[in-house]
Design a protein around this motif. Sequence first.
Motif, mmCIF file in Angstrom:
data_model
loop_
_atom_site.group_PDB
_atom_site.id
_atom_site.type_symbol
_atom_site.label_atom_id
_atom_site.label_comp_id
_atom_site.label_asym_id
_atom_site.label_seq_id
_atom_site.Cartn_x
_atom_site.Cartn_y
_atom_site.Cartn_z
ATOM 1 N N GLN A 283 -0.174 -1.353 4.915
ATOM 2 C CA GLN A 283 -0.361 -2.807 4.770
ATOM 3 C C GLN A 283 0.072 -3.548 6.030
ATOM 4 N N LYS A 284 1.215 -3.127 6.562
ATOM 5 C CA LYS A 284 1.768 -3.772 7.752
ATOM 6 C C LYS A 284 0.799 -3.672 8.926
ATOM 7 N N LYS A 285 0.227 -2.485 9.101
ATOM 8 C CA LYS A 285 -0.666 -2.264 10.231
ATOM 9 C C LYS A 285 -1.956 -3.082 10.082
ATOM 10 N N LEU A 286 -2.359 -3.368 8.855
ATOM 11 C CA LEU A 286 -3.601 -4.119 8.632
ATOM 12 C C LEU A 286 -3.364 -5.631 8.725
ATOM 13 N N ASN A 287 -2.113 -6.022 8.568
ATOM 14 C CA ASN A 287 -1.709 -7.402 8.804
ATOM 15 C C ASN A 287 -2.604 -8.418 8.091
ATOM 16 N N ASN A 288 -2.923 -8.126 6.826
ATOM 17 C CA ASN A 288 -3.723 -9.044 5.987
ATOM 18 C C ASN A 288 -5.109 -9.367 6.530
ATOM 19 N N HIS A 289 -5.649 -8.538 7.367
ATOM 20 C CA HIS A 289 -6.998 -8.783 7.891
ATOM 21 C C HIS A 289 -8.004 -8.717 6.731
ATOM 22 N N PRO A 290 -8.946 -9.664 6.654
ATOM 23 C CA PRO A 290 -9.886 -9.674 5.522
ATOM 24 C C PRO A 290 -10.732 -8.398 5.418
ATOM 25 N N ASN A 291 -10.967 -7.712 6.525
ATOM 26 C CA ASN A 291 -11.766 -6.475 6.460
ATOM 27 C C ASN A 291 -10.926 -5.225 6.233
ATOM 28 N N GLY A 292 -9.638 -5.428 6.071
ATOM 29 C CA GLY A 292 -8.749 -4.267 5.920
ATOM 30 C C GLY A 292 -8.344 -4.052 4.472
ATOM 31 N N LYS A 293 -8.127 -2.791 4.117
ATOM 32 C CA LYS A 293 -7.678 -2.450 2.773
ATOM 33 C C LYS A 293 -6.684 -1.298 2.871
ATOM 34 N N ALA A 294 -5.462 -1.522 2.436
ATOM 35 C CA ALA A 294 -4.447 -0.463 2.491
ATOM 36 C C ALA A 294 -4.408 0.262 1.159
ATOM 37 N N VAL A 295 -4.341 1.598 1.207
ATOM 38 C CA VAL A 295 -4.255 2.368 -0.034
ATOM 39 C C VAL A 295 -3.188 3.450 0.099
ATOM 40 N N PHE A 296 -2.639 3.811 -1.067
ATOM 41 C CA PHE A 296 -1.708 4.935 -1.092
ATOM 42 C C PHE A 296 -2.517 6.222 -0.965
ATOM 43 N N PHE A 297 -2.130 7.088 -0.040
ATOM 44 C CA PHE A 297 -2.878 8.330 0.188
ATOM 45 C C PHE A 297 -1.910 9.491 0.335
ATOM 46 N N ASP A 298 -2.086 10.497 -0.528
ATOM 47 C CA ASP A 298 -1.269 11.713 -0.452
ATOM 48 C C ASP A 298 -2.230 12.879 -0.265
ATOM 49 N N GLY B 125 0.768 5.949 10.916
ATOM 50 C CA GLY B 125 1.969 6.092 11.753
ATOM 51 C C GLY B 125 1.800 5.488 13.132
ATOM 52 N N LYS B 126 2.723 5.895 14.041
ATOM 53 C CA LYS B 126 2.771 5.339 15.384
ATOM 54 C C LYS B 126 1.421 5.361 16.100
ATOM 55 N N SER B 127 0.697 6.492 15.974
ATOM 56 C CA SER B 127 -0.525 6.643 16.758
ATOM 57 C C SER B 127 -1.662 5.799 16.199
ATOM 58 N N ALA B 128 -1.473 5.220 15.008
ATOM 59 C CA ALA B 128 -2.566 4.484 14.360
ATOM 60 C C ALA B 128 -2.634 3.018 14.782
ATOM 61 N N THR B 129 -1.573 2.501 15.367
ATOM 62 C CA THR B 129 -1.477 1.059 15.620
ATOM 63 C C THR B 129 -2.697 0.510 16.363
ATOM 64 N N HIS B 130 -2.968 1.028 17.544
ATOM 65 C CA HIS B 130 -4.089 0.510 18.330
ATOM 66 C C HIS B 130 -5.440 0.876 17.744
ATOM 67 N N ASP C 156 14.343 -2.978 23.693
ATOM 68 C CA ASP C 156 13.486 -3.574 24.725
ATOM 69 C C ASP C 156 12.740 -2.538 25.570
ATOM 70 N N ASP C 157 12.860 -1.264 25.190
ATOM 71 C CA ASP C 157 12.239 -0.205 25.998
ATOM 72 C C ASP C 157 10.721 -0.146 25.802
ATOM 73 N N LYS C 158 10.058 0.224 26.858
ATOM 74 C CA LYS C 158 8.603 0.424 26.834
ATOM 75 C C LYS C 158 8.304 1.833 27.320
ATOM 76 N N ASP C 159 7.108 2.322 27.023
ATOM 77 C CA ASP C 159 6.745 3.664 27.467
ATOM 78 C C ASP C 159 5.715 3.608 28.599
ATOM 79 N N MET C 160 5.352 4.756 29.084
ATOM 80 C CA MET C 160 4.383 4.861 30.181
ATOM 81 C C MET C 160 3.588 6.152 30.016
ATOM 82 N N SER D 254 5.652 -3.012 24.602
ATOM 83 C CA SER D 254 6.903 -3.177 23.869
ATOM 84 C C SER D 254 7.185 -1.879 23.140
ATOM 85 N N LYS D 255 8.270 -1.845 22.398
ATOM 86 C CA LYS D 255 8.646 -0.646 21.664
ATOM 87 C C LYS D 255 7.576 -0.266 20.630
ATOM 88 N N ASP D 256 6.892 -1.282 20.083
ATOM 89 C CA ASP D 256 5.873 -0.993 19.073
ATOM 90 C C ASP D 256 4.470 -0.947 19.661
#
Lengths: 447, 447
Positions: free
Chosen positions: B42-57, B10-15, B352-356, B384-386
């Motif tokens: 998958q989106k957050k990993l952006n096809n990085h060769p060291n990244g692997k996205a999996v379904f997790f429940d 989610g949001k907190s995982a991006t960075h 176009d909003d940013k946070d602080m 940026s917003k993301d």
Amino acid sequence: MKKILVIGAGKSATHLISYLLEQSETLNWQITVGDINLELAQKKLNNHPNGKAVFFDIHDENLRQQYIQEADIVASLLPYKFHSIVAKDCLKFGKNLVTASYVDATCKALAPEFEKANLLFMAEIGLDPGIDHLATMKMLDDLKAKGAKINALYSYTGALIHPENDNNPWHYKFTWAPMNVITAGQGTSQYMYNNKPKYIPYNRLFKSSSEREIGDLGIFEVYPNRDSIQYRKKYNVDGVGTFLRGTLRRKGYCPAWDTFVQLGWTNNKQIIEVNGQTYTDLLEAYLPIYIQKGRTIEESLAAFLNIELDSNIMDQLRWLELFDHKPIGLEKGTIAEILCHLLQEKWKLEEDDKDMIVMLHELEYELNGEERKQVATMVCMGESKDNTAISKTVGLPLGIMLKLIVTGQIKLTGVKIPTMPEAYNPILKELAQYGIVFEEKDLILSS
Amino acid sequence: MKKILVIGAGKSATHLISYLLEQSETLNWQITVGDINLELAQKKLNNHPNGKAVFFDIHDENLRQQYIQEADIVASLLPYKFHSIVAKDCLKFGKNLVTASYVDATCKALAPEFEKANLLFMAEIGLDPGIDHLATMKMLDDLKAKGAKINALYSYTGALIHPENDNNPWHYKFTWAPMNVITAGQGTSQYMYNNKPKYIPYNRLFKSSSEREIGDLGIFEVYPNRDSIQYRKKYNVDGVGTFLRGTLRRKGYCPAWDTFVQLGWTNNKQIIEVNGQTYTDLLEAYLPIYIQKGRTIEESLAAFLNIELDSNIMDQLRWLELFDHKPIGLEKGTIAEILCHLLQEKWKLEEDDKDMIVMLHELEYELNGEERKQVATMVCMGESKDNTAISKTVGLPLGIMLKLIVTGQIKLTGVKIPTMPEAYNPILKELAQYGIVFEEKDLILSS
């Protein structure tokens, strides 16, 4: 021979068990009473030949299911959170179940299964909820049969101290589970007023009381209790504009109790460390800093509440020794537990104390062009510290309902509350034999 | 090759994820990101060769244990209530665990098992809790090393809207989980003031704010957050007389937010039926009856709050269209959900909003006969917003801690929070490379 299982032998079980034993003599019943305290169960059965005391632990699945399987019907007097465990076993072994507790979401969800299994889970058949349902439904049905249009229903119940033993400035003692009194009203209460929903959050609940005079007993305060709105549909008066179920206290209780709500002293979730602090220290710790500048704790509390030092409320608080640096005698606990510890000393039932139950129903209606009001009052006095009015008014309706089910006079299925004539007619009639009677007045408001 | 499992994309995982991918290139890591939304991972990993996205429940035990077993270390970004499930699996399979959440009672209870298994569960290593621990501990240890006596510590954090996008009268937008904002502060907050505990129940919390000016950003409001008292011991300053952790908002927020607390509009437990009512209808339903006699809803609310019709608070409430009979567009929900629904429209981040992020630490101390105050401020602007400041300030400390553990620079066991020099020194240093820096001032109060 029918086997009846009563789970829980605590305070509320006394009259239920003696009623069942009494009935067992003519109806050929065996009464099994299970409790985690075997001795208590034995004591309540008093060596009656039709009684059998057993050790019962709700968390012991084998034992629990054994006793439920052996029974023909089950009455659960356990804390409400355990009812769903018992209900699931009743479904498994095909048994009917009765309780005096509110139907919660978990129990409500079992309704289709009880329906399908052709079984009955009858809940809310104690005092309140219980006798209130029986009595108001009879009033409503009788008035509707006469062609009346119902405009308002108010239903109030109070478990209080007997007037003879009403000797403290709160006019209150613990005649029932103390922690339930401390945490009463948390959340948001809701009711209907003039065709609109009203919501009262906890921080305003005890400021929202109004007064009622009841016969020669004097002045009481009433405040809204939980969710009244859902009962409009359950009482089959969906269109009634004003509908409120509430709690009765003696005059002066609600505004004084609001002190503890405003202080935050009814929070039963967060453990705090006492560390040798006194009640007065804790009072200081819960008062805003800005209000304490240049004031004693007593003056600070009066300023915080915006009342005079010589007001009734301050007298009530002084009577609790809140300003006397009284030691707490606990190492830690929630602030609600700490308050409860103090009140269990101050509001204790003395050896000779008795309790009192007061129920008040007000129905406003129109009939033949007249606006009228029917007022029904029930007062039940306890006979001793152990032979209490609350045990009687909770236990007897439960016992009579149980008899109606066992003898086949009530043949319902699903999860139900006692709003139907086949419940209220025979139960109210039999309650009257035990002195639980409503005194009714019918007044003309305008014509 | 070390395998790192990140649960939650989610949001907190991006960075966190981009930091880990960046590090993976020199440290030879494989980053597995599991989420119930595979696409998001998958989106957050952006096809990085060291990244692997999996379904997790989290509720799929087999899958969950499979991924945890395969990993060398686990970072959980799930809602806090799920951490104990992950922690138990980490114990089972011998894995270290990091989270940005508060240590709750369930996790705390696992401490002996983590100790015994020679494993580390490092919690509270995000923004707040997280960076606040790192920065205040460094300040405290540095001052104590100089021989200072610490008298007071105040630590405040706010997740706010970027000044450029601060264009509503609340000076607030949702830059983080909306429902957490609605229900913030419920229960009783506690802190130490002049060597005594202070308790602030929720009904007084937003009345208890005080003001702080921060650099050229202007005036903020601060109010106490949760249980500060426990952190005195955790920060190893048991004897400090004043100790308060709190939340920062823009000036004017707290007294206006108190409106919803007093109305009862933050209750997230009881479902109410909307039945076509508007926000104004609900406002009427939550206002006391006596106050509405002869007043419009707007006048009633002002009277209820004891404020003028042309006050700032009334402007803030009018801006929410509370008096305009705005339709709700929900069939039912808790009143908190209904309020959240309105605020998600009003306090929405625009494209176009940013946070602080603003963090403020104040340390009062005595050194060489002087009373002094050290003030440290950290301001982090979102891009940026993301690409938000909150994701950066939560994710980077978590990522750096993870690196310190994987590379063996932190060798602790048990359930810990990052108060030790081997945590705060390297993490604060590396955070500075990413622009997360504290500006310090040291003032003489008296001598």
